[in-house]
Design a protein around this motif. Structure first.
Motif, PDB file in Angstrom:
ATOM      1  N   GLN A   1       0.831  -1.206   0.000  1.00  0.00           N
ATOM      2  CA  GLN A   1       0.000   0.000   0.000  1.00  0.00           C
ATOM      3  C   GLN A   1       0.866   1.256   0.000  1.00  0.00           C
ATOM      4  O   GLN A   1       0.587   2.223  -0.718  1.00  0.00           O
ATOM      5  N   LEU A   2       1.935   1.265   0.777  1.00  0.00           N
ATOM      6  CA  LEU A   2       2.821   2.440   0.805  1.00  0.00           C
ATOM      7  C   LEU A   2       3.518   2.637  -0.542  1.00  0.00           C
ATOM      8  O   LEU A   2       3.715   3.766  -0.993  1.00  0.00           O
ATOM      9  N   LYS A   3       3.893   1.546  -1.207  1.00  0.00           N
ATOM     10  CA  LYS A   3       4.499   1.673  -2.534  1.00  0.00           C
ATOM     11  C   LYS A   3       3.497   2.224  -3.536  1.00  0.00           C
ATOM     12  O   LYS A   3       3.827   3.053  -4.387  1.00  0.00           O
ATOM     13  N   LEU A   4       2.247   1.759  -3.464  1.00  0.00           N
ATOM     14  CA  LEU A   4       1.217   2.228  -4.377  1.00  0.00           C
ATOM     15  C   LEU A   4       0.975   3.729  -4.193  1.00  0.00           C
ATOM     16  O   LEU A   4       0.757   4.459  -5.162  1.00  0.00           O
ATOM     17  N   ALA A   5       1.051   4.209  -2.956  1.00  0.00           N
ATOM     18  CA  ALA A   5       0.789   5.619  -2.645  1.00  0.00           C
ATOM     19  C   ALA A   5       2.040   6.480  -2.715  1.00  0.00           C
ATOM     20  O   ALA A   5       1.993   7.665  -2.360  1.00  0.00           O
ATOM     21  N   SER A   6       3.144   5.937  -3.195  1.00  0.00           N
ATOM     22  CA  SER A   6       4.428   6.646  -3.123  1.00  0.00           C
ATOM     23  C   SER A   6       4.500   7.889  -3.991  1.00  0.00           C
ATOM     24  O   SER A   6       5.425   8.699  -3.842  1.00  0.00           O
ATOM     25  N   THR A   7       3.525   8.093  -4.909  1.00  0.00           N
ATOM     26  CA  THR A   7       3.537   9.289  -5.741  1.00  0.00           C
ATOM     27  C   THR A   7       2.921  10.499  -5.039  1.00  0.00           C
ATOM     28  O   THR A   7       2.949  11.610  -5.575  1.00  0.00           O
ATOM     29  N   LEU A   8       2.352  10.297  -3.871  1.00  0.00           N
ATOM     30  CA  LEU A   8       1.785  11.415  -3.116  1.00  0.00           C
ATOM     31  C   LEU A   8       2.899  12.318  -2.590  1.00  0.00           C
ATOM     32  O   LEU A   8       4.051  11.892  -2.460  1.00  0.00           O
ATOM     33  N   PRO A   9       2.569  13.580  -2.283  1.00  0.00           N
ATOM     34  CA  PRO A   9       3.587  14.471  -1.703  1.00  0.00           C
ATOM     35  C   PRO A   9       4.204  13.871  -0.451  1.00  0.00           C
ATOM     36  O   PRO A   9       3.537  13.156   0.312  1.00  0.00           O
ATOM     37  N   ARG A  10       5.475  14.195  -0.240  1.00  0.00           N
ATOM     38  CA  ARG A  10       6.205  13.598   0.880  1.00  0.00           C
ATOM     39  C   ARG A  10       5.531  13.886   2.213  1.00  0.00           C
ATOM     40  O   ARG A  10       5.496  13.035   3.099  1.00  0.00           O
ATOM     41  N   GLU A  11       4.995  15.111   2.354  1.00  0.00           N
ATOM     42  CA  GLU A  11       4.376  15.442   3.640  1.00  0.00           C
ATOM     43  C   GLU A  11       3.119  14.609   3.896  1.00  0.00           C
ATOM     44  O   GLU A  11       2.764  14.338   5.045  1.00  0.00           O
ATOM     45  N   VAL A  12       2.431  14.208   2.823  1.00  0.00           N
ATOM     46  CA  VAL A  12       1.265  13.348   2.983  1.00  0.00           C
ATOM     47  C   VAL A  12       1.699  11.920   3.297  1.00  0.00           C
ATOM     48  O   VAL A  12       1.142  11.262   4.179  1.00  0.00           O
ATOM     49  N   LEU A  13       2.709  11.440   2.583  1.00  0.00           N
ATOM     50  CA  LEU A  13       3.212  10.091   2.856  1.00  0.00           C
ATOM     51  C   LEU A  13       3.660   9.953   4.299  1.00  0.00           C
ATOM     52  O   LEU A  13       3.493   8.912   4.927  1.00  0.00           O
TER      53      LEU A  13
END
Length: 570
Positions: free
Chosen positions: A297-309
């Motif tokens: 799930q974290l890899k899938l969402a890795s394109t989000l801004p760093r502050e959101v990740l």
């Protein structure tokens, strides 16, 4: 066979070891093994006998006695039929008549009787062994008869009972055996594969943690003979048609290794320094799956801004039924501290939830799927029909959906592919197996490659979950003979057998903005747009579904099936 004339062990060590052959083999096939065990056991006055088990005749008689009974039903009824127990009693009586001195407890158990069950005999005789013997050896065998019948446990079986077919009344566990049990396997056994007993090996590992390695080594040893195959556990003749794998050691060498382990096991209890008995168990599979799904799930969402990740927290719910995965959705929730919790699912719908602390929880789901579940009847739908390790079915939340739920503008592509998850599982597996197995795979096995994901845009989520499957395409290397030798000699591979390309299916559902943009005009479009305003419907929007390798599945391929003849995979 009475103890050798050269044996000078004291009378109080007198012990009977009974060998129980599997299907298609008989007493003559175990003569070398029996003699080798006696030769390796000088500290015990060891008698060896071999049962003659005419399985086909016994089951034919059972079917005649009970008209309408199928062959499979007769096989399943063997343990409770009393016929195998009678066969063991006849061997004990014959040994006593020849001079063996049995020691019998008040409950009727012979306290100096050890039973070694080879192949299918372990399935059929384990209830008898549970009641009748002092020690039990599973030689290239398993407690669970569904494996040997070619039917891996289904999702509905996990956590259920055997309905009385297994005398202890639940899934096999070494904690149920108050007496010594040895798990003795062949590293390259392609018929009664040692991974089928991996759960029992986990029991033994827990016992080692609790009581120490020396105690566990005596009570519940788990031993694999390197390079040996299933044929080596009896007469040395492999059955490639049943899936056995070419050996990487000589028959005589393997026989000595099996005998040495069996002799040490008997000596540990009947020779000096007999140990007490204890058992333990553990459940590790779902814990490992949760770590895998959270990382995905974290890899899938890795394109989000760093502050959101940095605010994302993934919570995984693992499931053991298809229905549970179908009817739960991924959840997202913001927390008081500003983090975002993502609850990942393996069958329910992902949910996003903002918390009071500002964090966001994303609840996602995954199914730990036994490899026999939902297989289309098409070529290339099976990597191997006999694997025991699970694959993972994922239901995650796409970064675009997370961003929209948090009010972020912009376009956020999915940050990982199923192929990348498969490659990651394989990389972890090749690093985890022993060096010799890794070298053998790279030099002489079918190599795994991971192709691009296969989109399934015209399939709804339920159909995808129930019918979608990974695909496997094998291309043999030039000049490869498929890996087999007809005479059972030691396999001398000249190179890799070929490449098996793995393709995972992927299904994505549109996010809210994507649904609105593509709705078009007309009443149907208006209904679609209206649905996006329903908060409940957000659970179904922006999801990412796939089916991928587990690390255990990749390890099983590297250590076993990569060396199998291609035409026996399915």
């Amino acid at each position: 066979m009475p103890p050798p004339a050269s044996n000078s062990a004291p009378a109080e060590t007198e012990t009977l070891l009974v060998l129980a052959p599997g299907f298609t083999v008989g007493p003559a096939d175990f003569k070398h093994l029996g003699e080798a065990v006696q030769a390796q056991c000088p500290d015990v006055r060891l008698w060896v006998a071999c049962m003659h088990l005419d399985y086909q005749g016994i089951m034919a008689a059972m079917m005649k006695e009970n008209p309408g009974t199928s062959y499979e039903q007769a096989y399943q009824n063997l343990p409770s039929s009393g016929k195998l127990e009678a066969a063991l009693d006849s061997v004990k009586d014959a040994a006593a008549a020849a001079g063996f001195k049995p020691r019998q407890s008040g409950w009727g158990r012979l306290t100096n009787l050890y039973l070694c069950c080879q192949s299918a005999a372990g399935v059929t005789l384990s209830p008898v062994a549970f009641k009748a013997v002092a020690g039990f050896i599973l030689l290239a065998s398993t407690f669970d008869g569904r494996y040997s019948m070619g039917k891996l446990p289904s999702l509905e079986d996990w956590g259920s009972t055997f309905d009385g077919r297994y005398s202890i009344g639940k899934l096999p566990s070494l904690e149920d055996w108050g007496r010594p049990v040895m798990l003795l396997g062949a590293e390259l056994d392609g018929q009664m594969r040692w991974p089928w007993s991996a759960g029992l090996a986990a029991d033994a590992a827990v016992l080692a943690q609790k009581a120490g390695p020396r105690f566990a080594a005596a009570q519940q040893p788990f031993i694999l003979v390197p390079g040996a195959n299933h044929g080596h556990t009896s007469n040395g003749i492999p059955n490639y048609d049943r899936g056995d794998i070419p050996a990487h050691t000589e028959y005589a060498t393997a026989t000595e290794a099996f005998a040495r382990a069996m002799a040490a096991f008997v000596t540990a209890h009947e020779g000096p320094g007999k140990s007490a008995k204890q058992a333990a168990t553990d459940q590790l599979l779902l814990m490992k799956a949760e770590r895998f799904v959270a990382a995905a799930q974290l890899k899938l969402a890795s394109t989000l801004p760093r502050e959101v990740l940095g605010k994302l927290r993934v919570v995984v719910q693992t499931h053991t039924t298809v229905e549970a995965l179908l009817f739960n959705q991924p959840v997202m929730s913001e927390q008081d501290d500003g983090s975002v919790v993502v609850l990942a699912l393996l069958f329910n719908q992902p949910v996003i939830s903002e918390q009071d602390d500002g964090s966001v929880v994303v609840l996602v789901h995954a199914l730990v799927a036994p490899p026999n579940v939902v297989r289309p009847a098409t070529e290339g739908a099976l990597l191997t029909s006999r694997a025991s390790s699970p694959e993972y079915w994922l239901k995650l939340k796409r970064p675009q959906a997370i961003a929209e739920d948090l009010g972020l503008s912009g376009i956020y592509a999915d940050g990982v592919t199923a192929a990348a998850l498969n490659q990651g599982a394989f990389d972890a597996a090749i690093a985890a197996v022993n060096r010799k197995a890794a070298e053998r795979y790279k030099a002489a096995g079918w190599q795994l490659a991971f192709g691009e994901d296969e989109p399934t845009p015209d399939v709804n989520a339920e159909k995808f979950i129930r019918q979608g499957a990974m695909k496997f395409k094998a291309v043999a290397a030039a000049g490869s003979d498929g890996g087999g030798t007809a005479d059972g000699a030691v396999q001398q591979q000249k190179g890799q057998l070929g490449v098996v390309t793995v393709t995972s299916p992927v299904l994505t559902s549109k996010s809210i903005s994507e649904t609105v943009q593509q709705a078009g005009q007309g009443p149907q479009a208006e209904a679609m747009i209206a649905a996006t305003k329903d908060k409940y419907m957000h659970r179904f929007l922006g999801n990412w579904y796939t089916k991928v390798f587990s690390v255990a599945q990749a390890m099983e391929w590297i250590m076993l099936d990569s060396l199998r003849n291609k035409n026996t995979w399915s």
